[in-house]
Write a protein that holds these residues in place. Structure first.
Motif, PDB file in Angstrom:
ATOM      1  N   ARG A  47       0.823  -1.216   0.000  1.00 27.33           N
ATOM      2  CA  ARG A  47       0.000   0.000   0.000  1.00 27.33           C
ATOM      3  C   ARG A  47       0.861   1.270   0.000  1.00 27.33           C
ATOM      4  N   VAL A  48       2.122   1.148  -0.399  1.00 27.04           N
ATOM      5  CA  VAL A  48       3.019   2.295  -0.441  1.00 27.04           C
ATOM      6  C   VAL A  48       3.095   2.827  -1.870  1.00 27.04           C
ATOM      7  N   LEU A  49       2.856   4.115  -2.004  1.00 27.36           N
ATOM      8  CA  LEU A  49       3.010   4.806  -3.276  1.00 27.36           C
ATOM      9  C   LEU A  49       4.445   5.307  -3.350  1.00 27.36           C
ATOM     10  N   VAL A  50       5.122   5.011  -4.444  1.00 28.75           N
ATOM     11  CA  VAL A  50       6.496   5.468  -4.650  1.00 28.75           C
ATOM     12  C   VAL A  50       6.480   6.541  -5.727  1.00 28.75           C
ATOM     13  N   MET A  51       7.146   7.663  -5.451  1.00 29.48           N
ATOM     14  CA  MET A  51       7.279   8.748  -6.426  1.00 29.48           C
ATOM     15  C   MET A  51       8.739   9.147  -6.503  1.00 29.48           C
ATOM     16  N   VAL A  52       9.174   9.498  -7.698  1.00 27.61           N
ATOM     17  CA  VAL A  52      10.537   9.988  -7.867  1.00 27.61           C
ATOM     18  C   VAL A  52      10.489  11.493  -8.110  1.00 27.61           C
ATOM     19  N   VAL A  53      11.476  12.182  -7.569  1.00 26.75           N
ATOM     20  CA  VAL A  53      11.577  13.630  -7.739  1.00 26.75           C
ATOM     21  C   VAL A  53      12.257  13.901  -9.074  1.00 26.75           C
ATOM     22  N   ILE A  54      11.650  14.804  -9.838  1.00 21.23           N
ATOM     23  CA  ILE A  54      12.091  15.085 -11.203  1.00 21.23           C
ATOM     24  C   ILE A  54      12.766  16.452 -11.263  1.00 21.23           C
ATOM     25  N   THR A  55      13.815  16.518 -12.061  1.00 16.99           N
ATOM     26  CA  THR A  55      14.445  17.786 -12.401  1.00 16.99           C
ATOM     27  C   THR A  55      14.278  17.963 -13.905  1.00 16.99           C
ATOM     28  N   ALA A  56      13.503  18.972 -14.282  1.00 16.56           N
ATOM     29  CA  ALA A  56      13.262  19.238 -15.704  1.00 16.56           C
ATOM     30  C   ALA A  56      14.334  20.178 -16.213  1.00 16.56           C
ATOM     31  N   GLY A  57      14.977  19.776 -17.282  1.00 14.92           N
ATOM     32  CA  GLY A  57      16.018  20.601 -17.873  1.00 14.92           C
ATOM     33  C   GLY A  57      15.704  20.913 -19.318  1.00 14.92           C
ATOM     34  N   THR A  58      16.471  21.795 -19.891  1.00 14.46           N
ATOM     35  CA  THR A  58      16.244  22.150 -21.289  1.00 14.46           C
ATOM     36  C   THR A  58      16.720  21.052 -22.231  1.00 14.46           C
TER      37      THR A  58
END
Length: 143
Positions: free
Chosen positions: A92-103
């Protein structure tokens, strides 16, 4: 379940929405005063979200579920982190990754995902000790 009315930009207007509050079991590194967040979906596909501070809505992290981009990503969450979330069921654990948006490219931090217990709505960012996961994995959508 605790909800909060938050304002979300929709085109040129702000819309009030009720979102469940996610309580951080441990603050994110560098942000000790921010303990409550809401998860705001940014696109219809549900691929991008803003993990937004309730205390300061201008503080947000772009996050995504890893599956569409990294189908083989299966972080091992230790029992101590699960206990901090009051987790009774690791499924029941939701996993999310942190995103860095670049050009040039967009990357995801696979070394330090944010995990959220779907039942207790407690969360924390975990550092996967002993893992060789990259901090900046190039994101490509896998269909």
């Amino acid at each position: 379940m605790t909800t909060r009315t938050a304002s979300r930009p929709m085109g040129d207007i702000m819309t009030d929405i009720d979102l469940p509050i996610i309580e951080m079991a441990a603050p994110m590194a560098g942000f000790p005063a921010h303990r409550q967040f809401v998860l705001v979906r940014l696109n219809d596909e549900g691929l991008l979200y803003a993990f937004t501070s309730v205390q300061d809505p201008s503080l947000r992290f772009l996050v995504a579920p890893p599956e569409p981009f990294f189908p083989d990503y299966a972080p091992e969450i230790d029992n101590e982190a699960l206990a901090a979330l009051n987790n009774q069921d690791p499924d029941r654990v939701l996993v999310m990754v942190v995103i860095t948006a670049g050009t040039e490219e967009t990357t995801a931090n696979l070394m330090a995902p944010i995990i959220v217990d779907r039942d207790t709505r407690r969360a924390m960012q975990v550092i996967l000790q002993g893992s060789k996961m990259p901090v900046r994995a190039v994101m490509r959508r896998n269909y």
